[in-house]
Design an enzyme around this catalytic site. Structure first.
Site, mmCIF file in Angstrom:
data_model
loop_
_atom_site.group_PDB
_atom_site.id
_atom_site.type_symbol
_atom_site.label_atom_id
_atom_site.label_comp_id
_atom_site.label_asym_id
_atom_site.label_seq_id
_atom_site.Cartn_x
_atom_site.Cartn_y
_atom_site.Cartn_z
ATOM 1 N N ASP A 56 67.343 14.776 63.146
ATOM 2 C CA ASP A 56 67.592 15.707 62.131
ATOM 3 C C ASP A 56 68.785 15.469 61.210
ATOM 4 O O ASP A 56 69.718 16.209 61.597
ATOM 5 C CB ASP A 56 67.168 17.198 62.702
ATOM 6 C CG ASP A 56 67.183 18.296 61.398
ATOM 7 O OD1 ASP A 56 67.551 17.892 60.240
ATOM 8 O OD2 ASP A 56 66.742 19.244 61.776
ATOM 9 N N HIS A 97 74.147 20.338 58.126
ATOM 10 C CA HIS A 97 74.792 20.275 59.340
ATOM 11 C C HIS A 97 75.861 19.177 59.315
ATOM 12 O O HIS A 97 76.603 19.163 60.567
ATOM 13 C CB HIS A 97 74.066 19.864 60.413
ATOM 14 C CG HIS A 97 72.393 21.030 60.403
ATOM 15 N ND1 HIS A 97 72.834 22.353 60.613
ATOM 16 C CD2 HIS A 97 71.461 20.956 60.060
ATOM 17 C CE1 HIS A 97 71.544 22.738 60.230
ATOM 18 N NE2 HIS A 97 70.770 21.989 60.026
#
Length: 287
Positions: free
Chosen positions: A189, A194
């Site tokens: 991911d 992030h």
């Protein structure tokens, strides 16, 4: 910006494929904080490729990950507007420790909270091993800020199960590392929310946040430690809602009740980050 419902419903989510190896199994476990105590032989079994290997049940959340498919313009979704709202997984059979794994995902429901408000996108993913056997099913709801107003079905009222009024039967504190999100994203991911401070700032966060599924892995670790004596095969299903982000480096406290309910919070901020948690466990004898 409202989602483009025609694009979304016609978009084919990529089929994910992964060769599961002992190294991949260990990487996942390390990425959710297992192995922080190198003297704990129970944890070592998950992170040492020479032992077992034992598969963390929550690894099904990343196996054959299709990638951040909502970043594709053909999906009809603004990728910077998405947040993970809820997630569940159900283990349907023995988890593969080697070989090719395939994921097939589909949009199952889309709800419209109105113009200027959010849209909710529900997806289901089936995981198959190289024989075609389905061994896990994932259910996910994605929250799309300002994605409503496309003329879709209104959000149904859903009861929210609160944590019990009684004190939890188990409390487990697990620390995360400042680099936790950078390590976890190697599972597939690569959403820049992030990792990229600029991307995080554009959506109102002071710093990149931890993947919701990484938080879910940390919570799974806490439940395995507190209620299953690290027996991976005991865990059959787990579901939760994400209610607030976790920042890498924070300590996650998981409060667990013996009836299967749980929640998680950040003690330093007195903030609940996971609510409505429910886990199904089987009785497992001693090895």
């Amino acid at each position: 910006m409202p989602i483009d419902i025609e694009k979304l419903m016609s978009f084919e989510i990529p089929v994910g494929r992964q060769v599961v190896t002992p190294e991949a199994i260990a990487l996942y476990a390390l990425s959710v904080g297992v192995g922080r105590d190198p003297l704990d032989r129970n944890q070592l079994a998950y992170v040492d490729p020479l032992r077992g290997p034992v598969v963390m049940p929550s690894m099904v959340l990343t196996m054959a990950h299709p990638g951040f498919w909502m970043a594709d313009p053909r999906s009809g979704v603004d990728p910077e507007a998405v947040l993970h709202a809820s997630q569940s997984f159900t283990i349907l059979g023995e988890l593969p420790r080697s070989g090719v794994v395939e994921s097939r995902s589909r949009v199952t429901e889309v709800f419209d909270k109105g113009a200027g408000s959010a849209a909710l996108i529900g997806t289901t993913t089936d995981l198959r091993d190289e024989t075609g056997r389905i061994f896990a099913r994932l259910e996910r709801v994605t929250f799309v800020r300002n994605g409503g107003g496309f003329g879709g079905q209104a959000t149904p009222a859903r009861a929210r199960e609160a944590a019990p009024d009684t004190a939890p039967d188990h409390v487990v504190d697990l620390a995360t590392d400042p680099f936790q999100a950078l390590l976890y994203r190697l599972n597939g991911d690569l959403n820049p929310l992030h990792s990229d401070p600029a991307a995080a700032a554009r959506v109102g966060f002071a710093a990149p946040i931890l993947h919701g599924l990484c938080t879910m892995g940390v919570v799974t670790h806490a439940i395995l430690a507190a209620r299953a004596r690290y027996r991976s095969q005991a865990l059959r299903s787990l579901s939760l809602r994400f209610v607030s982000p976790v920042f890498p480096g924070e300590t996650i406290r998981t409060e667990i009740w013996n009836d299967g309910r749980f929640r998680a919070l950040i003690p330093a901020r007195e903030t609940v980050v996971v609510d409505g948690g429910s886990v199904e466990l089987l009785e497992v004898g001693d090895d």
